[in-house]
Scaffold this motif. Structure first.
Motif, PDB file in Angstrom:
ATOM      1  N   SER A 111       0.788  -1.112   0.130  1.00  0.00           N
ATOM      2  CA  SER A 111      -0.132   0.005  -0.070  1.00  0.00           C
ATOM      3  C   SER A 111       0.757   1.256   0.054  1.00  0.00           C
ATOM      4  CB  SER A 111      -0.913   0.046   1.153  1.00  0.00           C
ATOM      5  OG  SER A 111      -1.744  -1.255   1.379  1.00  0.00           O
ATOM      6  N   PRO A 112       0.194   2.301  -0.539  1.00  0.00           N
ATOM      7  CA  PRO A 112       1.119   3.685  -0.522  1.00  0.00           C
ATOM      8  C   PRO A 112       1.278   3.772   1.121  1.00  0.00           C
ATOM      9  CG  PRO A 112      -0.687   3.903  -1.884  1.00  0.00           C
ATOM     10  CD  PRO A 112      -0.828   2.616  -1.142  1.00  0.00           C
TER      11      PRO A 112
ATOM     12  N   LEU B 185       1.087   6.487   4.178  1.00  0.00           N
ATOM     13  CA  LEU B 185       0.376   7.853   4.360  1.00  0.00           C
ATOM     14  C   LEU B 185       0.924   8.637   5.762  1.00  0.00           C
ATOM     15  CD1 LEU B 185      -3.383   6.558   3.877  1.00  0.00           C
ATOM     16  CD2 LEU B 185      -1.779   7.432   2.152  1.00  0.00           C
TER      17      LEU B 185
ATOM     18  N   ASN C 289      -2.836   4.471  -7.988  1.00  0.00           N
ATOM     19  CA  ASN C 289      -2.110   5.530  -6.923  1.00  0.00           C
ATOM     20  C   ASN C 289      -0.793   5.468  -6.886  1.00  0.00           C
ATOM     21  OD1 ASN C 289      -0.946   3.173  -5.536  1.00  0.00           O
ATOM     22  ND2 ASN C 289      -2.712   2.577  -4.332  1.00  0.00           N
TER      23      ASN C 289
ATOM     24  N   GLN D 188       1.646   4.207  -5.291  1.00  0.00           N
ATOM     25  CA  GLN D 188       2.332   3.101  -5.407  1.00  0.00           C
ATOM     26  C   GLN D 188       2.342   2.089  -6.450  1.00  0.00           C
ATOM     27  OE1 GLN D 188       4.853   2.218  -2.819  1.00  0.00           O
ATOM     28  NE2 GLN D 188       5.403   0.263  -3.981  1.00  0.00           N
TER      29      GLN D 188
ATOM     30  N   ASP E  73      -2.267  15.077  -1.283  1.00  0.00           N
ATOM     31  CA  ASP E  73      -3.537  14.928  -1.297  1.00  0.00           C
ATOM     32  C   ASP E  73      -4.277  16.504  -0.614  1.00  0.00           C
ATOM     33  OD1 ASP E  73      -6.263  15.125  -0.814  1.00  0.00           O
ATOM     34  OD2 ASP E  73      -6.358  13.259   0.224  1.00  0.00           O
TER      35      ASP E  73
ATOM     36  N   TRP F  91       1.071  11.102   0.650  1.00  0.00           N
ATOM     37  CA  TRP F  91       0.958   9.661   0.003  1.00  0.00           C
ATOM     38  C   TRP F  91       2.650   9.414  -0.607  1.00  0.00           C
ATOM     39  CZ3 TRP F  91      -3.696   6.582  -1.655  1.00  0.00           C
ATOM     40  CH2 TRP F  91      -4.981   7.059  -0.965  1.00  0.00           C
TER      41      TRP F  91
END
Length: 581
Positions: free
Chosen positions: A41-42, A44, A495, A497, A560, A567
């Motif tokens: 996952s990215p 955060l 996204n 990633q 964002d 991210w």
């Protein structure tokens, strides 16, 4: 290696490197959400984010942010660390480029910290030394130009830094003295580079210092082995105490000049003392509502913008990601942009470069007409755009105040020239090999001139706000990597990633600024995630497929602006890490 059975689990306890036999690996696991090609996952974070090609450099940068340092402070600290822990790809013997988003000024700044050729080596003298050779050797004395990275650190720090430079270098000094374990990808690349340089020892010339500094008992370190560089620690300590002048005017400069005189390098202390970085305005194009920024030449960043302009005329999403139609268009756009790259990209202090014309939508429309959707081109000529009818470490950091920095730094080839000044712990880069020797060419060699440079930081904004700070390492792969990452995000909605993990192509064999000409369409390499059906179709269209190539290494931070969240991403082709807080 001891195995201990505990119920159904087998625990491995090892103090040495452990790897399973290749034949026992059956395939990758499955993610419970998101596309299966993504490796994770990215990352955060609300207050800050660091993404580099080595986890220890990322942690150093994150520590600096938590101590109240700016994004630039953290970037300098991380870059210094990479010179210790990933010395094959970067270090203070090389160049640096950066794009900085200043939240206070609400604008982008660009820094070109690339070094110039020695003033004492004239074109006539160079030609006499080369004899009948038509290019500057890849390694050795003639490939060395002035290292610009340290000057770049201090220029960035003077404008955007807060913490003392000495504190930013302290973690790297400690690691250089105590040692760091070498991770998997760096160990592999280190071995390949060391063997390549050893095979070219006659061209390198003085090779004893390289062996002493970067080999352990005559061999490149293996994964998990501890590497120390006390000479580099001492050099960093001089920079920490004496600042920029300690490197370009003081004892480090003295040592570089003495080594240069002893080994046939034309670099002298005057060249070092007169080194200066250049603040430049990043240039941009609008791609589907996103403003994409690169630095102007002598780097190759505007090739990304030229390719985007050409591809804007196609509905890429409708073609399907990594389909034959999609990849064909991207490769053909790359060939077109690289012809301009080969003809025009050079030091603007020595040549008038038609940047505005090259980036015009009208010129892109003109060049787009040359693409045959069913046939790969073998030879393309550059045209005059003014007529109506161009190896490495990358990192990016964002801080709590909204500042972001996109920074790239390189030795050029891994371990550059192969030449290590006595007692300094770093290798001279070999960027000087990128000059052309043809009189009248924009990139022709001249004393005091910056050679064509491949390293490019990238940045994108949306509605006047920062959107993406990103980079893809790896020579001529860099513009291709920028292009593919941007299309993945903007055209296909990936996204940050996923955009880096998706399978890539790498095209080689285009015409180059050093004077080589594409006559056969070059070679196209595809990663394993691209289907056999696509490969067959691309070959039918005339693309010459090759099995291996280098597909770069990506780091990125996406902002964002709605939720005020960073991210972060660092892809699987490197040992890197993204981390935030």
């Amino acid at each position: 290696m001891k195995l201990r059975q505990t119920g159904l689990a087998t625990l491995l306890f090892a103090s040495a490197v452990y790897s399973l036999p290749a034949q026992s690996i059956t395939g990758k696991g499955d993610r419970i959400t998101g596309p299966n090609f993504a490796t994770r996952s990215p990352v955060l974070g609300k207050h800050g984010m660091v993404a580099t090609s080595h986890p220890l450099a990322t942690q150093i940068g994150l520590d600096v942010l938590k101590q109240g340092g700016t994004a630039v402070d953290a970037a300098i600290a991380a870059n210094a660390a990479l010179g210790v822990i990933e010395p094959n790809n970067g270090g203070i013997g090389g160049d640096l480029f950066a794009i900085v988003w200043s939240a206070k000024d609400h604008r982008l700044y660009g820094l070109n910290a690339s070094g110039r050729s020695p003033k004492g080596l004239t074109y006539e003298k160079l030609k006499a030394v080369l004899g009948n050779r038509t290019q500057i050797p890849l390694y050795g004395p003639l490939s060395v130009s002035v290292p610009g990275a340290v000057d770049g650190w201090f220029e960035l720090h003077k404008r955007f830094g807060k913490l003392p430079v000495a504190s930013l270098l302290a973690p790297s000094i400690r690691y250089a003295r105590e040692g760091v374990p070498v991770p998997q990808v760096i160990a592999y690349s280190w071995q390949v580079a060391a063997n390549r340089l050893a095979d070219n020892e006659a061209i390198v010339g003085e090779f004893g210092n390289f062996r002493k500094t970067f080999l352990i008992d005559g061999k490149a370190p293996v994964e998990g082995q501890l590497f120390r560089n006390p000479d580099l620690a001492a050099t960093y300590e001089i920079i920490a105490r004496q600042g920029r002048d300690g490197f370009y005017n003081g004892p480090v400069a003295d040592a570089m000049e003495q080594y240069a005189k002893r080994t046939g390098i034309y670099l002298r202390k005057d060249d070092l003392a007169n080194t200066h970085s250049t603040w430049v305005d990043p240039v941009s194009v609008d791609y589907r509502g996103y403003m994409v920024y690169e630095l102007p030449p002598n780097g190759q960043g505007i090739a990304v913008l030229q390719m985007l302009n050409i591809l804007e005329g196609y509905d890429l999403k409708s073609l399907g990601h990594n389909s034959a139609d999609y990849l064909h268009l991207l490769v053909e756009a790359k060939k077109l942009a690289f012809e301009d790259r080969a003809r025009y990209y050079a030091d603007p202090d020595f040549s008038k470069i038609p940047v505005e014309a090259l980036l015009s939508k009208a010129y892109a429309a003109q060049r787009r007409k040359l693409i045959d959707p069913q046939k790969a081109s073998e030879r393309i000529d550059a045209t005059d755009p003014t007529l109506r009818a161009g190896d490495t470490v990358y990192l990016t950091v964002a801080d709590n105040e909204g500042n972001m920095v996109s920074l790239i730094q390189s030795n050029m080839l891994e371990f550059g020239s192969g030449m290590v000044p006595d007692g300094l712990g770093f290798v001279f880069h070999n960027r000087g090999t990128s000059f052309n020797l043809t009189p009248g060419h924009a990139n022709v060699y001249a004393p005091g001139k910056r050679p064509f440079n491949t390293i490019i930081p990238g940045f994108a904004t949306k509605n006047g706000k920062p959107f993406l700070s990103f980079g893809v390492m790896g020579g001529a792969m860099q513009p291709q990597g920028h292009l593919q990452v941007l299309c993945n995000i903007i055209d296909f909605g990936m996204n940050v990633q996923e955009a880096g993990d998706a399978a890539r192509f790498s095209h080689s064999g285009s015409s180059e600024p050093i004077g080589t000409i594409m006559t056969d369409g070059g070679r196209l390499a595809l990663e394993s995630g691209i289907s056999s059906e696509v490969r067959t179709e691309l070959e039918r269209r005339g693309h010459h497929l090759t099995k291996t190539d280098f597909f770069g290494g990506y780091q990125a931070i996406l902002w964002d602006s709605v939720n005020h969240i960073y991210w972060g991403a660092s892809e699987m082709r490197k040992d890197g890490q993204a981390a935030g807080y």
